[in-house]
Design a protein around this motif. Sequence first.
Motif, PDB file in Angstrom:
ATOM      1  N   THR A  64      27.789  46.734   1.622  1.00  0.00           N
ATOM      2  CA  THR A  64      28.225  45.763   0.617  1.00  0.00           C
ATOM      3  C   THR A  64      29.038  44.652   1.263  1.00  0.00           C
ATOM      4  O   THR A  64      28.833  43.460   0.972  1.00  0.00           O
ATOM      5  N   THR A  65      29.942  45.025   2.174  1.00  0.00           N
ATOM      6  CA  THR A  65      30.771  44.037   2.864  1.00  0.00           C
ATOM      7  C   THR A  65      29.904  43.088   3.689  1.00  0.00           C
ATOM      8  O   THR A  65      30.072  41.860   3.636  1.00  0.00           O
ATOM      9  N   THR A  66      28.954  43.648   4.436  1.00  0.00           N
ATOM     10  CA  THR A  66      28.051  42.820   5.253  1.00  0.00           C
ATOM     11  C   THR A  66      27.242  41.884   4.366  1.00  0.00           C
ATOM     12  O   THR A  66      27.087  40.693   4.677  1.00  0.00           O
ATOM     13  N   SER A  67      26.754  42.410   3.253  1.00  0.00           N
ATOM     14  CA  SER A  67      25.971  41.595   2.324  1.00  0.00           C
ATOM     15  C   SER A  67      26.815  40.449   1.769  1.00  0.00           C
ATOM     16  O   SER A  67      26.351  39.306   1.692  1.00  0.00           O
ATOM     17  N   MET A  68      28.071  40.748   1.414  1.00  0.00           N
ATOM     18  CA  MET A  68      28.958  39.711   0.892  1.00  0.00           C
ATOM     19  C   MET A  68      29.239  38.650   1.956  1.00  0.00           C
ATOM     20  O   MET A  68      29.251  37.450   1.672  1.00  0.00           O
ATOM     21  N   GLU A  69      29.451  39.099   3.206  1.00  0.00           N
ATOM     22  CA  GLU A  69      29.686  38.151   4.300  1.00  0.00           C
ATOM     23  C   GLU A  69      28.465  37.246   4.501  1.00  0.00           C
ATOM     24  O   GLU A  69      28.598  36.039   4.682  1.00  0.00           O
ATOM     25  N   ASN A  71      26.178  36.512   2.275  1.00  0.00           N
ATOM     26  CA  ASN A  71      26.083  35.604   1.128  1.00  0.00           C
ATOM     27  C   ASN A  71      27.044  34.429   1.275  1.00  0.00           C
ATOM     28  O   ASN A  71      26.699  33.285   0.968  1.00  0.00           O
ATOM     29  N   THR A  72      28.255  34.735   1.757  1.00  0.00           N
ATOM     30  CA  THR A  72      29.248  33.675   1.961  1.00  0.00           C
ATOM     31  C   THR A  72      28.752  32.666   2.990  1.00  0.00           C
ATOM     32  O   THR A  72      28.848  31.448   2.795  1.00  0.00           O
ATOM     33  N   LYS A  73      28.190  33.183   4.106  1.00  0.00           N
ATOM     34  CA  LYS A  73      27.655  32.295   5.153  1.00  0.00           C
ATOM     35  C   LYS A  73      26.498  31.453   4.616  1.00  0.00           C
ATOM     36  O   LYS A  73      26.405  30.254   4.901  1.00  0.00           O
ATOM     37  N   ALA A  74      25.609  32.107   3.868  1.00  0.00           N
ATOM     38  CA  ALA A  74      24.456  31.389   3.322  1.00  0.00           C
ATOM     39  C   ALA A  74      24.908  30.298   2.343  1.00  0.00           C
ATOM     40  O   ALA A  74      24.368  29.187   2.344  1.00  0.00           O
ATOM     41  N   THR A  75      25.900  30.630   1.530  1.00  0.00           N
ATOM     42  CA  THR A  75      26.419  29.645   0.573  1.00  0.00           C
ATOM     43  C   THR A  75      27.054  28.471   1.312  1.00  0.00           C
ATOM     44  O   THR A  75      26.846  27.303   0.948  1.00  0.00           O
ATOM     45  N   ALA A  76      27.814  28.774   2.372  1.00  0.00           N
ATOM     46  CA  ALA A  76      28.447  27.709   3.165  1.00  0.00           C
ATOM     47  C   ALA A  76      27.379  26.819   3.798  1.00  0.00           C
ATOM     48  O   ALA A  76      27.495  25.577   3.778  1.00  0.00           O
TER      49      ALA A  76
END
Length: 107
Positions: A64-69, A71-76
């Motif tokens: 979950t943490t990796t997925s959130m990270e 997602n954050t990178k992709a959004t950025a």
Amino acid sequence: ENNTKATTASTEVTTTSMENNTKATAASTEATSAGANASTTITKVTTAGTENNTKATTASTEVTTTSMENNTKATAASTEATSAGANASTTITKVTTAGTENNTKAT
């Protein structure tokens, strides 16, 4: 003779009773030991189950943490691309406006 017979009978009853008590005590000890072994096995199984649940929860949290990270990178990255596109659009508008003004002046 009767006293001897009665004493013999009494001794036999006492001996039989003591033998039965010994057997009953042995059976009780075995049952108690078996119960203790079963309890130990249950504790081991429960402990192993708890450890496996902890490992599974940890793994799930890591995913979950990796997925959130990610997602954050992709959004950025998407935000940067959008910003770059907006900047390019602004530049095109400025160049087009300048070109139109120059054409107007030239005309």
